[in-house]
Design an enzyme around this catalytic site. Structure first.
Site, PDB file in Angstrom:
ATOM      1  N   ASP A 170      90.940 -16.200 -21.278  1.00 43.09           N
ATOM      2  CA  ASP A 170      91.919 -16.162 -22.365  1.00 43.09           C
ATOM      3  C   ASP A 170      91.906 -14.729 -22.903  1.00 43.09           C
ATOM      4  O   ASP A 170      90.937 -14.297 -23.527  1.00 43.09           O
ATOM      5  CB  ASP A 170      91.525 -17.180 -23.436  1.00 43.09           C
ATOM      6  CG  ASP A 170      92.578 -17.305 -24.542  1.00 43.09           C
ATOM      7  OD1 ASP A 170      93.273 -16.297 -24.806  1.00 43.09           O
ATOM      8  OD2 ASP A 170      92.691 -18.380 -25.138  1.00 43.09           O
ATOM      9  N   ARG A 201     114.768 -26.251 -18.588  1.00 39.94           N
ATOM     10  CA  ARG A 201     113.352 -26.661 -18.573  1.00 39.94           C
ATOM     11  C   ARG A 201     112.631 -26.095 -17.353  1.00 39.94           C
ATOM     12  O   ARG A 201     111.429 -25.845 -17.383  1.00 39.94           O
ATOM     13  CB  ARG A 201     113.230 -28.197 -18.618  1.00 39.94           C
ATOM     14  CG  ARG A 201     111.784 -28.668 -18.531  1.00 39.94           C
ATOM     15  CD  ARG A 201     111.496 -30.036 -19.155  1.00 39.94           C
ATOM     16  NE  ARG A 201     112.555 -31.006 -19.004  1.00 39.94           N
ATOM     17  CZ  ARG A 201     112.847 -31.653 -17.860  1.00 39.94           C
ATOM     18  NH1 ARG A 201     112.148 -31.431 -16.774  1.00 39.94           N
ATOM     19  NH2 ARG A 201     113.834 -32.525 -17.827  1.00 39.94           N
ATOM     20  N   TYR A 221      88.115 -20.843 -28.158  1.00 36.57           N
ATOM     21  CA  TYR A 221      89.116 -21.007 -29.216  1.00 36.57           C
ATOM     22  C   TYR A 221      89.178 -22.464 -29.705  1.00 36.57           C
ATOM     23  O   TYR A 221      89.113 -23.394 -28.896  1.00 36.57           O
ATOM     24  CB  TYR A 221      90.479 -20.576 -28.661  1.00 36.57           C
ATOM     25  CG  TYR A 221      91.580 -20.525 -29.672  1.00 36.57           C
ATOM     26  CD1 TYR A 221      91.597 -19.541 -30.650  1.00 36.57           C
ATOM     27  CD2 TYR A 221      92.609 -21.460 -29.656  1.00 36.57           C
ATOM     28  CE1 TYR A 221      92.614 -19.493 -31.591  1.00 36.57           C
ATOM     29  CE2 TYR A 221      93.628 -21.417 -30.585  1.00 36.57           C
ATOM     30  CZ  TYR A 221      93.621 -20.434 -31.549  1.00 36.57           C
ATOM     31  OH  TYR A 221      94.626 -20.398 -32.465  1.00 36.57           O
ATOM     32  N   LYS A 281     100.715 -13.826 -30.343  1.00 31.66           N
ATOM     33  CA  LYS A 281      99.877 -12.853 -31.045  1.00 31.66           C
ATOM     34  C   LYS A 281     100.299 -11.428 -30.703  1.00 31.66           C
ATOM     35  O   LYS A 281     101.376 -11.020 -31.076  1.00 31.66           O
ATOM     36  CB  LYS A 281      98.399 -13.123 -30.716  1.00 31.66           C
ATOM     37  CG  LYS A 281      98.006 -14.605 -30.716  1.00 31.66           C
ATOM     38  CD  LYS A 281      98.039 -15.231 -32.102  1.00 31.66           C
ATOM     39  CE  LYS A 281      97.903 -16.756 -32.080  1.00 31.66           C
ATOM     40  NZ  LYS A 281      96.797 -17.301 -31.317  1.00 31.66           N
TER      41      LYS A 281
HETATM   42  C1  LIG Z   1      96.379 -18.541 -30.885  1.00 30.45           C
HETATM   43  C2  LIG Z   1      95.495 -18.676 -29.702  1.00 30.45           C
HETATM   44  C3  LIG Z   1      95.723 -19.683 -28.753  1.00 30.45           C
HETATM   45  C4  LIG Z   1      96.807 -20.707 -28.916  1.00 30.45           C
HETATM   46  O1  LIG Z   1      98.056 -20.123 -28.903  1.00 30.45           O
HETATM   47  P1  LIG Z   1      99.339 -20.744 -29.662  1.00 30.45           P
HETATM   48  O2  LIG Z   1     100.411 -19.805 -29.292  1.00 30.45           O
HETATM   49  O3  LIG Z   1      99.014 -20.770 -31.110  1.00 30.45           O
HETATM   50  O4  LIG Z   1      99.520 -22.121 -29.117  1.00 30.45           O
HETATM   51  C5  LIG Z   1      94.872 -19.740 -27.660  1.00 30.45           C
HETATM   52  N1  LIG Z   1      93.852 -18.874 -27.509  1.00 30.45           N
HETATM   53  C6  LIG Z   1      93.592 -17.909 -28.414  1.00 30.45           C
HETATM   54  C7  LIG Z   1      92.448 -16.991 -28.189  1.00 30.45           C
HETATM   55  C8  LIG Z   1      94.410 -17.769 -29.530  1.00 30.45           C
HETATM   56  O5  LIG Z   1      94.144 -16.816 -30.427  1.00 30.45           O
END
Ligand SMILES: *Cc1c(COP(=O)(O)O)cnc(C)c1O
Length: 391
Positions: free
Chosen positions: A179, A55, A107, A204
């Site tokens: 982000d 962890r 988001y 992503k």
């Molecule tokens: C998908 C996404 C998130 C969240 O990420 P997860 O891995 O699904 O928790 C946050 N910000 C943006 C811009 C995203 O596309």
């Protein structure tokens, strides 16, 4: 300690090389070219790597952190279980009474976390359209603990001038969080543009294969890094070693994937823009994009997302999405396969309708995550689906 466990992170390498040659420590004396997955919850006390319990750290996390920090041109990276875990880690550093200024197109899950979780703990959030730099005056006036932006935004792909917002944030003594998920580490480096923290959902484009979840926070500030390491272990936000290994593997091909995502998406956006009855097509590298110049200035490619409004009814829009054969109707983005999403009923369903429509997320809006298939096949697929709903 085996020689291969020497710190290999090198700052002088180009992105493509760095992605392949950084983050290869802890491969033992076997000569394994790729370090294994360390499926262990705990470590013998007093080991030379300083590990104690997964962890609070694991060789797979450290390898991924070394690779991600080199790609984001950051001193530090901390990995988490998901993008949402990374967001939670940052926001958990705030205290009751702190305020956050956020981009109004933030988001959906970020909005939900602020609105339904952190508000209960006394953190207030005000939303502004940060494509209007006049709104930076609110940063100067309110001196928020955090300024929270994304660029491109989801799903309308607004481009925010990161360097300009960073300047305002610095003057106010606040902290700018970008982000960077939609742009990806390959196409945009927020820290170089003046941001304090760059956040990634590595689910992503970093991983790129839709087969795992992950998140990361990158920074040059050692105080922030300490806070992130604390959040990783104290809040239980750590990823799994297996998922970290998969993200590490994905990073090695990120440069070539992003090139193809970007050329495919631009071609698809141009195709859509030439359709007769289309209401709107958004892509950062289309000349018609309202912030085209800002996009060109801070991104080295347009990335893989194209958003379009076909001006169809809700039923016809859903029918179109389902008629596509190569674009799977699914949430998420950034994988090698193309996906289509209907934001109003999927990613933004948790945003109240009035808020949603106010920021332009109508029932007829469709968001495509353009994969790395052959562009001709993708265009044929769009054509056949359109023919089914527009006679
Ligand atoms: C998908 C996404 C998130 C969240 O990420 P997860 O891995 O699904 O928790 C946050 N910000 C943006 C811009 C995203 O596309």
């Amino acid at each position: 300690m085996p020689m291969n466990n020497e710190k290999r992170t090198r700052d002088d390498l180009k992105f493509e090389t760095s992605a392949i040659h950084n983050g290869l420590e802890w491969n033992n004396e076997t000569g394994a070219v790729i370090p294994p997955v360390y499926l262990t919850s705990t470590f013998e006390h007093g080991n030379p790597g300083g590990f104690d319990y997964t962890r609070s750290g694991n060789p797979n996390f450290r390898n991924l952190e070394a690779a991600l920090s080199s790609l984001e041109r950051a001193k530090y990276a901390t990995v988490f279980a998901s993008g949402v875990s990374a967001i939670t880690a940052i926001v958990s550093t705030l205290k009751s009474g702190d305020c956050v200024l956020a981009e109004e197109n933030v988001y959906g899950c970020t909005f939900r976390l602020f609105d339904q979780v952190f508000e209960k703990f006394g953190v207030t959030v005000s939303y502004y359209d940060f494509t209007d730099l006049g709104n930076c005056r609110h940063i100067t006036e309110e001196k928020p603990a955090l300024v929270w932006i994304e660029s491109p935004t989801n799903p309308l792909l607004k481009i925010l001038d990161i360097a300009a917002i960073a300047k305002g944030t610095r003057q106010a003594g606040s902290c700018l969080v970008v982000d960077n998920t939609f742009a990806s580490s390959y196409l945009q480096q927020p820290l170089d543009l003046g941001a304090d923290l760059s956040l990634l959902s590595t689910t992503k484009y970093s991983s790129g294969h839709s087969d795992c979840l992950g998140g990361a926070v990158c920074t040059n500030d050692s105080t922030w890094q300490e806070k992130m390491i604390f959040a990783q272990k104290a809040l239980g936000l750590q990823p799994s070693p297996s998922d970290s290994w998969l993200v590490s593997r994905g990073l090695k091909t990120q440069a070539v994937r992003m090139e193809r995502h970007s050329t495919n998406a631009l071609a698809l956006a141009e195709f859509l823009e030439n359709l007769q009855d289309i209401e709107m097509v958004r892509y950062p590298f289309l000349k018609s994009h309202p912030q085209y110049d800002v996009a060109k200035g801070q991104m080295s490619g347009g990335s893989g997302i194209v958003t379009a409004d076909f001006g169809l009814s809700l039923e016809a829009t859903m029918q179109f999405c389902k008629a596509l054969k190569l674009f799977t109707l699914a949430e998420s983005l950034g994988g090698v396969e193309s996906l289509v999403c209907h934001p109003a009923s999927m990613t933004h369903a948790s945003v109240p309708r009035d808020v949603r429509e106010q920021v332009g997320i109508t029932d007829s809006l469709v968001r495509c995550s353009v994969g790395i298939e052959h562009i001709d096949d993708l265009i044929v697929d769009l054509q056949q689906a359109l023919e089914q709903v527009v006679p």
